[in-house]
Scaffold this motif. Structure first.
Motif, PDB file in Angstrom:
ATOM      1  N   SER A  71      -3.657  -5.873  -9.891  1.00 24.92           N
ATOM      2  CA  SER A  71      -4.744  -5.465 -10.318  1.00 24.92           C
ATOM      3  C   SER A  71      -4.977  -4.041 -10.163  1.00 24.92           C
ATOM      4  O   SER A  71      -4.056  -3.550  -9.581  1.00 24.92           O
ATOM      5  N   ARG A  72      -6.167  -3.437 -10.499  1.00 26.42           N
ATOM      6  CA  ARG A  72      -6.151  -1.900 -10.245  1.00 26.42           C
ATOM      7  C   ARG A  72      -7.649  -1.881 -10.436  1.00 26.42           C
ATOM      8  O   ARG A  72      -8.588  -2.420 -11.087  1.00 26.42           O
ATOM      9  N   ASP A  73      -8.223  -0.839  -9.662  1.00 30.11           N
ATOM     10  CA  ASP A  73      -9.551  -0.220  -9.618  1.00 30.11           C
ATOM     11  C   ASP A  73      -9.330   1.252  -9.950  1.00 30.11           C
ATOM     12  O   ASP A  73      -9.238   2.102  -8.986  1.00 30.11           O
ATOM     13  N   ASN A  74      -9.718   1.661 -10.975  1.00 32.49           N
ATOM     14  CA  ASN A  74      -9.501   3.059 -11.484  1.00 32.49           C
ATOM     15  C   ASN A  74     -10.325   3.773 -10.882  1.00 32.49           C
ATOM     16  O   ASN A  74     -10.358   5.064 -10.690  1.00 32.49           O
ATOM     17  N   ALA A  75     -11.832   3.458 -10.580  1.00 34.67           N
ATOM     18  CA  ALA A  75     -12.797   4.385 -10.028  1.00 34.67           C
ATOM     19  C   ALA A  75     -12.207   4.684  -8.651  1.00 34.67           C
ATOM     20  O   ALA A  75     -12.731   5.647  -8.170  1.00 34.67           O
ATOM     21  N   LYS A  76     -11.207   3.727  -8.015  1.00 36.92           N
ATOM     22  CA  LYS A  76     -10.919   4.023  -6.553  1.00 36.92           C
ATOM     23  C   LYS A  76      -9.552   4.708  -6.541  1.00 36.92           C
ATOM     24  O   LYS A  76      -8.900   4.994  -5.422  1.00 36.92           O
ATOM     25  N   ASN A  77      -9.103   5.006  -7.893  1.00 39.28           N
ATOM     26  CA  ASN A  77      -7.649   5.264  -7.899  1.00 39.28           C
ATOM     27  C   ASN A  77      -6.522   4.493  -7.097  1.00 39.28           C
ATOM     28  O   ASN A  77      -5.679   4.967  -6.295  1.00 39.28           O
ATOM     29  N   THR A  78      -6.857   3.338  -7.261  1.00 42.11           N
ATOM     30  CA  THR A  78      -5.878   2.289  -6.557  1.00 42.11           C
ATOM     31  C   THR A  78      -5.605   1.215  -7.184  1.00 42.11           C
ATOM     32  O   THR A  78      -6.275   0.455  -8.024  1.00 42.11           O
ATOM     33  N   GLY A  79      -4.160   0.697  -7.058  1.00 45.48           N
ATOM     34  CA  GLY A  79      -3.696  -0.559  -7.590  1.00 45.48           C
ATOM     35  C   GLY A  79      -3.542  -1.568  -6.521  1.00 45.48           C
ATOM     36  O   GLY A  79      -3.249  -1.057  -5.604  1.00 45.48           O
ATOM     37  N   TYR A  80      -3.223  -2.724  -6.937  1.00 47.65           N
ATOM     38  CA  TYR A  80      -2.840  -3.608  -5.821  1.00 47.65           C
ATOM     39  C   TYR A  80      -2.018  -4.482  -6.368  1.00 47.65           C
ATOM     40  O   TYR A  80      -1.708  -5.084  -7.653  1.00 47.65           O
ATOM     41  N   LEU A  81      -1.413  -5.468  -5.350  1.00 40.60           N
ATOM     42  CA  LEU A  81      -0.466  -6.583  -5.739  1.00 40.60           C
ATOM     43  C   LEU A  81      -1.026  -7.684  -4.802  1.00 40.60           C
ATOM     44  O   LEU A  81      -0.646  -7.469  -3.409  1.00 40.60           O
ATOM     45  N   GLN A  82      -1.634  -8.729  -4.939  1.00 40.39           N
ATOM     46  CA  GLN A  82      -1.851  -9.850  -4.247  1.00 40.39           C
ATOM     47  C   GLN A  82      -0.789 -11.028  -4.254  1.00 40.39           C
ATOM     48  O   GLN A  82      -0.383 -11.555  -5.302  1.00 40.39           O
ATOM     49  N   MET A  83      -0.084 -11.246  -3.139  1.00 43.85           N
ATOM     50  CA  MET A  83       1.294 -12.038  -3.003  1.00 43.85           C
ATOM     51  C   MET A  83       0.706 -13.216  -2.320  1.00 43.85           C
ATOM     52  O   MET A  83       0.335 -13.258  -1.199  1.00 43.85           O
ATOM     53  N   ASN A  84       0.724 -14.350  -3.017  1.00 42.43           N
ATOM     54  CA  ASN A  84       0.364 -15.678  -2.379  1.00 42.43           C
ATOM     55  C   ASN A  84       1.708 -16.717  -2.380  1.00 42.43           C
ATOM     56  O   ASN A  84       2.498 -16.299  -3.055  1.00 42.43           O
ATOM     57  N   SER A  85       1.850 -17.456  -1.662  1.00 44.00           N
ATOM     58  CA  SER A  85       2.590 -18.562  -1.418  1.00 44.00           C
ATOM     59  C   SER A  85       4.035 -17.840  -0.990  1.00 44.00           C
ATOM     60  O   SER A  85       5.066 -18.216  -1.945  1.00 44.00           O
ATOM     61  N   LEU A  86       4.059 -16.795  -0.498  1.00 46.91           N
ATOM     62  CA  LEU A  86       5.237 -15.943  -0.283  1.00 46.91           C
ATOM     63  C   LEU A  86       6.457 -16.900   0.303  1.00 46.91           C
ATOM     64  O   LEU A  86       6.395 -17.706   1.021  1.00 46.91           O
ATOM     65  N   LYS A  87       7.682 -16.561  -0.164  1.00 45.56           N
ATOM     66  CA  LYS A  87       8.951 -17.227   0.141  1.00 45.56           C
ATOM     67  C   LYS A  87       9.816 -16.230   0.777  1.00 45.56           C
ATOM     68  O   LYS A  87       9.880 -14.958   0.490  1.00 45.56           O
ATOM     69  N   PRO A  88      11.030 -16.596   1.497  1.00 46.35           N
ATOM     70  CA  PRO A  88      11.918 -15.678   2.163  1.00 46.35           C
ATOM     71  C   PRO A  88      12.499 -14.796   0.770  1.00 46.35           C
ATOM     72  O   PRO A  88      12.690 -13.591   1.385  1.00 46.35           O
ATOM     73  N   GLU A  89      12.778 -15.362  -0.056  1.00 45.75           N
ATOM     74  CA  GLU A  89      13.387 -14.669  -1.206  1.00 45.75           C
ATOM     75  C   GLU A  89      12.490 -13.382  -1.658  1.00 45.75           C
ATOM     76  O   GLU A  89      13.163 -12.546  -2.467  1.00 45.75           O
ATOM     77  N   ASP A  90      11.175 -13.288  -1.144  1.00 42.87           N
ATOM     78  CA  ASP A  90      10.271 -12.181  -1.779  1.00 42.87           C
ATOM     79  C   ASP A  90      10.479 -11.051  -0.700  1.00 42.87           C
ATOM     80  O   ASP A  90       9.966 -10.027  -1.195  1.00 42.87           O
ATOM     81  N   THR A  91      11.371 -11.233   0.398  1.00 46.97           N
ATOM     82  CA  THR A  91      11.474 -10.187   1.250  1.00 46.97           C
ATOM     83  C   THR A  91      12.401  -9.017   0.554  1.00 46.97           C
ATOM     84  O   THR A  91      13.488  -9.175  -0.115  1.00 46.97           O
ATOM     85  N   ALA A  92      11.514  -7.983   0.792  1.00 50.87           N
ATOM     86  CA  ALA A  92      12.115  -6.608  -0.108  1.00 50.87           C
ATOM     87  C   ALA A  92      11.203  -5.261   0.326  1.00 50.87           C
ATOM     88  O   ALA A  92      10.300  -5.731   1.041  1.00 50.87           O
ATOM     89  N   VAL A  93      11.479  -4.126  -0.061  1.00 53.24           N
ATOM     90  CA  VAL A  93      10.729  -3.059  -0.034  1.00 53.24           C
ATOM     91  C   VAL A  93      10.124  -2.988  -1.576  1.00 53.24           C
ATOM     92  O   VAL A  93      10.561  -3.059  -2.635  1.00 53.24           O
ATOM     93  N   TYR A  94       8.905  -2.789  -1.521  1.00 51.38           N
ATOM     94  CA  TYR A  94       8.067  -2.944  -2.630  1.00 51.38           C
ATOM     95  C   TYR A  94       7.533  -1.436  -3.022  1.00 51.38           C
ATOM     96  O   TYR A  94       6.819  -0.834  -2.133  1.00 51.38           O
TER      97      TYR A  94
END
Length: 122
Positions: A71-94
């Motif tokens: 998602s993103r909020d252009n008024a705040k100049n910010t983007g987001y990534l909500q990550m749920n149900s995380l798994k060990p294979e999601d381990t990384a530099v984002y």
């Protein structure tokens, strides 16, 4: 020109959640598509999700579909990534990225942040 800074990474147990933020400096952030990529140890950087400048549409890698939300909020100049149900294979530099094109290739994006580490323990 856009400068991007990610935050929100950390250590979480499998099944947990994290929300990454991407703060942009520059007046034209709202004009760019935004994406998240990730790079696990000893692996190439891979596409995670992308969102158009207006907030719609968005597109996800199959590996995160149904678990992650961009998602993103252009008024705040910010983007987001909500990550749920995380798994060990999601381990990384984002990494967050911004660019004029909207796609799943690194070549679609001109500006990159420095990355934030996400570690998911089993």
């Amino acid at each position: 020109q856009v400068q991007l800074v990610e935050s929100g990474g950390g250590l979480v147990q499998a099944g947990g959640s994290l929300r990454l933020s991407c703060a942009a400096a520059g007046r034209t952030f709202s004009s760019y598509a935004m994406a998240w990529f990730r790079q696990a140890p000893a692996k190439e950087r891979e596409f995670v999700a992308t969102i158009a400048w207006s907030g719609s549409p968005s597109y996800y890698a199959d590996s995160v579909k149904g678990r992650f939300t961009i998602s993103r909020d252009n008024a705040k100049n910010t983007g987001y990534l909500q990550m749920n149900s995380l798994k060990p294979e999601d381990t990384a530099v984002y990494y967050c990225a911004a660019g004029w094109s909207w796609g799943a290739s690194e070549d679609d994006y001109d500006y990159w942040g420095q990355g934030t580490q996400v570690t998911v323990s089993s």
